[in-house]
Write a protein that holds these residues in place. Structure first.
Motif, PDB file in Angstrom:
ATOM      1  N   LEU A  73       0.800  -1.218   0.000  1.00  0.00           N
ATOM      2  CA  LEU A  73       0.000   0.000   0.000  1.00  0.00           C
ATOM      3  C   LEU A  73       0.835   1.272   0.000  1.00  0.00           C
ATOM      4  O   LEU A  73       0.284   2.366   0.036  1.00  0.00           O
ATOM      5  N   SER A  74       2.149   1.150  -0.082  1.00  0.00           N
ATOM      6  CA  SER A  74       3.004   2.333   0.006  1.00  0.00           C
ATOM      7  C   SER A  74       2.768   3.325  -1.130  1.00  0.00           C
ATOM      8  O   SER A  74       2.946   4.530  -0.949  1.00  0.00           O
ATOM      9  N   ASN A  75       2.358   2.856  -2.318  1.00  0.00           N
ATOM     10  CA  ASN A  75       2.101   3.760  -3.438  1.00  0.00           C
ATOM     11  C   ASN A  75       0.620   4.078  -3.626  1.00  0.00           C
ATOM     12  O   ASN A  75       0.266   4.791  -4.562  1.00  0.00           O
ATOM     13  N   ALA A  76      -0.224   3.548  -2.768  1.00  0.00           N
ATOM     14  CA  ALA A  76      -1.659   3.806  -2.905  1.00  0.00           C
ATOM     15  C   ALA A  76      -1.962   5.242  -2.526  1.00  0.00           C
ATOM     16  O   ALA A  76      -1.441   5.755  -1.530  1.00  0.00           O
ATOM     17  N   PRO A  77      -2.802   5.929  -3.305  1.00  0.00           N
ATOM     18  CA  PRO A  77      -3.147   7.300  -2.940  1.00  0.00           C
ATOM     19  C   PRO A  77      -3.903   7.377  -1.620  1.00  0.00           C
ATOM     20  O   PRO A  77      -3.766   8.322  -0.876  1.00  0.00           O
ATOM     21  N   ARG A  78      -4.692   6.304  -1.328  1.00  0.00           N
ATOM     22  CA  ARG A  78      -5.448   6.289  -0.083  1.00  0.00           C
ATOM     23  C   ARG A  78      -5.711   4.846   0.316  1.00  0.00           C
ATOM     24  O   ARG A  78      -6.020   4.006  -0.522  1.00  0.00           O
ATOM     25  N   VAL A 123      -7.307   2.283   3.810  1.00  0.00           N
ATOM     26  CA  VAL A 123      -7.927   2.211   5.126  1.00  0.00           C
ATOM     27  C   VAL A 123      -7.896   0.752   5.562  1.00  0.00           C
ATOM     28  O   VAL A 123      -8.320  -0.138   4.815  1.00  0.00           O
ATOM     29  N   ASN A 124      -7.382   0.483   6.747  1.00  0.00           N
ATOM     30  CA  ASN A 124      -7.320  -0.865   7.311  1.00  0.00           C
ATOM     31  C   ASN A 124      -6.665  -1.859   6.354  1.00  0.00           C
ATOM     32  O   ASN A 124      -7.178  -2.956   6.125  1.00  0.00           O
ATOM     33  N   ASN A 125      -5.554  -1.481   5.763  1.00  0.00           N
ATOM     34  CA  ASN A 125      -4.791  -2.326   4.830  1.00  0.00           C
ATOM     35  C   ASN A 125      -5.559  -2.689   3.554  1.00  0.00           C
ATOM     36  O   ASN A 125      -5.334  -3.736   2.964  1.00  0.00           O
ATOM     37  N   PHE A 126      -6.479  -1.821   3.118  1.00  0.00           N
ATOM     38  CA  PHE A 126      -7.196  -1.991   1.861  1.00  0.00           C
ATOM     39  C   PHE A 126      -7.034  -0.732   1.019  1.00  0.00           C
ATOM     40  O   PHE A 126      -6.927   0.378   1.547  1.00  0.00           O
ATOM     41  N   PHE A 127      -7.025  -0.899  -0.314  1.00  0.00           N
ATOM     42  CA  PHE A 127      -7.032   0.240  -1.209  1.00  0.00           C
ATOM     43  C   PHE A 127      -8.398   0.916  -1.128  1.00  0.00           C
ATOM     44  O   PHE A 127      -9.422   0.237  -1.071  1.00  0.00           O
ATOM     45  N   VAL A 128      -8.420   2.233  -1.157  1.00  0.00           N
ATOM     46  CA  VAL A 128      -9.674   2.977  -1.202  1.00  0.00           C
ATOM     47  C   VAL A 128      -9.791   3.531  -2.615  1.00  0.00           C
ATOM     48  O   VAL A 128      -8.882   4.200  -3.109  1.00  0.00           O
ATOM     49  N   VAL A 129     -10.906   3.219  -3.268  1.00  0.00           N
ATOM     50  CA  VAL A 129     -11.137   3.691  -4.636  1.00  0.00           C
ATOM     51  C   VAL A 129     -12.394   4.541  -4.666  1.00  0.00           C
ATOM     52  O   VAL A 129     -13.285   4.383  -3.826  1.00  0.00           O
ATOM     53  N   PRO A 130     -12.492   5.458  -5.637  1.00  0.00           N
ATOM     54  CA  PRO A 130     -13.684   6.295  -5.699  1.00  0.00           C
ATOM     55  C   PRO A 130     -14.921   5.471  -6.033  1.00  0.00           C
ATOM     56  O   PRO A 130     -14.857   4.486  -6.780  1.00  0.00           O
ATOM     57  N   LYS A 131     -16.049   5.874  -5.487  1.00  0.00           N
ATOM     58  CA  LYS A 131     -17.319   5.202  -5.764  1.00  0.00           C
ATOM     59  C   LYS A 131     -17.754   5.555  -7.186  1.00  0.00           C
ATOM     60  O   LYS A 131     -17.743   6.715  -7.573  1.00  0.00           O
ATOM     61  N   VAL A 132     -18.096   4.533  -7.968  1.00  0.00           N
ATOM     62  CA  VAL A 132     -18.478   4.782  -9.354  1.00  0.00           C
ATOM     63  C   VAL A 132     -19.952   4.445  -9.621  1.00  0.00           C
ATOM     64  O   VAL A 132     -20.484   4.813 -10.641  1.00  0.00           O
ATOM     65  N   VAL A 133     -20.608   3.732  -8.735  1.00  0.00           N
ATOM     66  CA  VAL A 133     -22.010   3.383  -8.909  1.00  0.00           C
ATOM     67  C   VAL A 133     -22.775   3.851  -7.677  1.00  0.00           C
ATOM     68  O   VAL A 133     -22.362   3.588  -6.552  1.00  0.00           O
ATOM     69  N   GLU A 134     -23.862   4.521  -7.920  1.00  0.00           N
ATOM     70  CA  GLU A 134     -24.689   5.000  -6.805  1.00  0.00           C
ATOM     71  C   GLU A 134     -25.617   3.925  -6.320  1.00  0.00           C
ATOM     72  O   GLU A 134     -26.065   3.091  -7.006  1.00  0.00           O
TER      73      GLU A 134
END
Length: 95
Positions: A77-82, A84-95
């Motif tokens: 996760l060192s290069n991940a922009p964000r 949380v709790n050792n998981f990648f956080v990605v933007p929500k794309v579906v409402e």
């Protein structure tokens, strides 16, 4: 194989492609030329020619199938922009 404007109109309608009427005849000539070229390929003698998946035969390197602990999450996760709790956080794309 000759394709006429009526065939192009029908295929365009089935594909839901809007083509103006003045474009149908040039498209028919172009598609007929393409199909004529494809028919020329049938004249090539391919008897005894094995199918080719690539121009260069390269066998895949084999490795031992070893179970690991997945590595260090901090490194992963060192290069991940964000994260949380050792998981990648990605933007929500579906409402």
């Amino acid at each position: 194989m000759a394709i006429d404007a009526a065939t192009v109109r029908k295929v365009a309608r089935l594909a839901r492609i809007a083509e103006p009427e003045e474009r149908l005849e040039p498209l028919a000539r172009e598609l007929s030329g393409i199909l004529d070229w494809i028919e020329q390929l049938n004249e090539v003698d391919t008897d005894g020619v094995e199918p080719m998946t690539t121009a260069i035969h390269t066998p895949l390197p084999m490795r031992d199938d070893v179970v690991t602990d997945g590595g260090d999450p901090a490194k992963v996760l060192s290069n991940a922009p964000r994260s949380v709790n050792n998981f990648f956080v990605v933007p929500k794309v579906v409402e």
